[in-house]
Design an enzyme around this catalytic site. Structure first.
Site, PDB file in Angstrom:
ATOM      1  N   LYS A  35       0.893  -1.163   0.000  1.00 56.99           N
ATOM      2  CA  LYS A  35       0.000   0.000   0.000  1.00 56.99           C
ATOM      3  C   LYS A  35       0.932   1.213   0.000  1.00 56.99           C
ATOM      4  O   LYS A  35       1.236   1.805   1.048  1.00 56.99           O
ATOM      5  CB  LYS A  35      -0.932  -0.023   1.210  1.00 56.99           C
ATOM      6  CG  LYS A  35      -2.044   0.998   1.115  1.00 56.99           C
ATOM      7  CD  LYS A  35      -3.147   0.719   2.127  1.00 56.99           C
ATOM      8  CE  LYS A  35      -4.107   1.901   2.261  1.00 56.99           C
ATOM      9  NZ  LYS A  35      -4.857   2.232   1.055  1.00 56.99           N
TER      10      LYS A  35
HETATM   11  N1  PMP Z   1      -7.617  -1.169  -3.283  1.00 57.10           N
HETATM   12  C1  PMP Z   1      -7.119   0.069  -3.098  1.00 57.10           C
HETATM   13  C2  PMP Z   1      -6.393   0.738  -4.223  1.00 57.10           C
HETATM   14  C3  PMP Z   1      -7.273   0.707  -1.860  1.00 57.10           C
HETATM   15  O1  PMP Z   1      -6.791   1.949  -1.672  1.00 57.10           O
HETATM   16  C4  PMP Z   1      -7.972   0.051  -0.830  1.00 57.10           C
HETATM   17  C5  PMP Z   1      -8.159   0.735   0.497  1.00 57.10           C
HETATM   18  N2  PMP Z   1      -7.069   0.511   1.343  1.00 57.10           N
HETATM   19  C6  PMP Z   1      -8.477  -1.237  -1.063  1.00 57.10           C
HETATM   20  C7  PMP Z   1      -8.279  -1.818  -2.310  1.00 57.10           C
HETATM   21  C8  PMP Z   1      -9.215  -1.985  -0.003  1.00 57.10           C
HETATM   22  O2  PMP Z   1      -8.351  -2.350   1.040  1.00 57.10           O
HETATM   23  P1  PMP Z   1      -8.862  -2.499   2.539  1.00 57.10           P
HETATM   24  O3  PMP Z   1     -10.106  -3.291   2.493  1.00 57.10           O
HETATM   25  O4  PMP Z   1      -7.756  -3.201   3.244  1.00 57.10           O
HETATM   26  O5  PMP Z   1      -9.101  -1.115   3.044  1.00 57.10           O
END
Ligand code: PMP
Length: 298
Positions: free
Chosen positions: A159
Site C-alpha cells: 500500500k
Molecule cells: N484497493 C485500493 C487501491 C485501496 O486503496 C484500498 C483501500 N485501502 C483497497 C483496495 C481496499 O483495502 P482495505 O479493504 O484493506 O481497506
C-alpha cells in the site's frame, strides 16, 4: 459542507514516537517520501472507539515498508499502541486512522539509504466515504483511463503512495464527468478494482471477485469473503473480463473507507442492489461492531 483543511485542525498527531499538537506535525520539503514516493500508508476505521483489524493493518504497514526496502523503527505492537493512543487522545468513537511511514530529508536523490524513516499516525472523525444515498442506490462508476500495472512493473502488493498516482487521475476524471468512482482494469485488460476499493460481482447467486495478483488484497475484501462463505455463499476468485458485467445482477465494492457499497452502474452496464449485497452490508456492519479483540492489545 465546508472542508476543514487537514493541516489546520485541533488535537494531536502521533509523530516519531510521541503525541504532538496537530498543526506542528510537519515535514521538510526536501523529504525523500515527497520527491520519490518512498512512502507507505494505511487506512483504518474506528467503530465505537475500537480500530477494526488493527493488528492486520499495522502488519500490512510494516510489510509495505519492507517491499519498498525499508524497516519501520517500531514493532507491530508499538504501532498498535500508538494508534490506540491517538484514538483516545482525539476522543474519536467513529472515525478514520491514517498511519504513514516515509523516508526523510537526510539524503536527496534517487538513492536514500541514509534517510531516516519517519512514522506518523493521525485520526479524525469520518462518516461514510460515499453519500448515504449512494449506499442505498449504488454508486455510478466510469471506465478508468489508466490500468493497474503488472507486478513486475511496480510493487503492487504494497500500500504505497506511488501506486495512487493513477488512482487520483482516474478518480478526478470520474468526478469531472459526474461519476462517483472509476473501475480500473489491469495491464491484461482484466477487471481489477476501483480507485480505492475491491470489487465483487454476483452472478446467479455466486460471488465472483478478481484474483488480487496486481492490486491490494483488501482486508475488507478478505472479511467479506469470510462472511459470504459463513452464509454458505460460493465465492470464486478468478480472472474476470469487463464484458462479464453484462451477466451480473449485483455488483459491490469493498474497502475500509467504502465498507460494502453497492454499484448501480459501470459504463454501459446497470445493476440493482439486491439481497446478496444487503445481506453482506448488514453482516459487515455487525462484524465491525463486534470485533473488539484487537483493541488495547498492545
Ligand atoms: N484497493 C485500493 C487501491 C485501496 O486503496 C484500498 C483501500 N485501502 C483497497 C483496495 C481496499 O483495502 P482495505 O479493504 O484493506 O481497506
Amino acid at each position: 459542507m465546508a472542508l476543514i483543511p487537514f493541516d489546520d485542525r485541533d488535537g494531536f498527531i502521533w509523530y516519531d514516537g510521541k503525541l504532538i499538537p496537530w498543526r506542528a506535525a510537519q515535514l521538510h520539503v526536501l523529504s525523500h517520501g515527497l520527491h520519490y514516493a518512498s512512502s507507505v500508508f494505511e487506512g483504518e476505521r474506528v467503530y465505537g472507539g475500537a480500530i477494526f483489524k488493527l493488528r492486520q493493518h499495522s502488519q500490512r504497514l510494516i510489510d509495505s515498508a519492507r517491499i519498498l526496502g525499508f524497516e519501520l523503527p517500531y514493532s507491530c505492537a508499538e504501532i498498535e499502541a500508538a494508534s490506540n493512543a491517538v484514538v483516545r487522545a482525539q476522543g474519536i468513537k467513529d472515525g478514520y486512522v491514517r498511519p504513514i511511514a516515509w523516508r526523510g530529508a537526510e539524503q536527496m536523490g534517487v538513492a536514500a539509504q541514509a534517510a531516516k524513516i519517519h512514522v506518523a499516525i493521525a485520526v479524525w472523525e469520518w462518516p461514510a466515504y460515499f453519500s448515504p444515498d449512494a449506499k442505498m442506490k449504488g454508486i455510478r462508476m466510469s471506465w478508468a483511463k489508466w490500468a493497474r500495472p503488472a507486478p513486475h512493473t511496480a510493487p503492487t502488493a504494497a500500500k504505497a503512495a506511488g501506486l495512487y498516482m493513477i488512482c487520483t487521475l482516474c478518480k478526478h476524471d470520474a468526478e469531472a464527468a459526474g461519476y462517483d468512482d472509476a473501475l480500473m482494469l489491469d495491464w491484461r485488460g482484466q477487471v481489477a478494482e476501483g480507485t480505492g476499493a475491491n470489487i465483487f460481482l454476483v452472478i446467479d447467486g455466486v460471488l465472483h471477485t478478481p484474483t488480487p495478483d496486481c492490486f491490494l488484497d483488501g482486508l475488507t475484501r478478505q472479511t467479506v469473503i469470510a462472511l459470504a462463505r459463513a452464509r454458505q455463499l460460493t465465492v470464486v476468485e478468478r480472472a474476470i473480463m469487463p464484458e462479464e458485467f453484462a451477466k451480473a445482477q449485483e455488483v459491490f465494492v469493498t474497502g475500509t473507507a467504502a465498507e460494502v457499497t453497492p454499484v448501480a452502474e459501470i459504463g454501459q452496464y446497470r445493476f440493482t442492489p439486491g439481497k446478496v449485497c444487503k445481506t453482506l452490508m448488514d453482516d459487515f456492519d455487525r462484524a465491525v461492531r463486534s470485533e473488539t479483540s484487537s483493541v488495547g492489545a498492545a
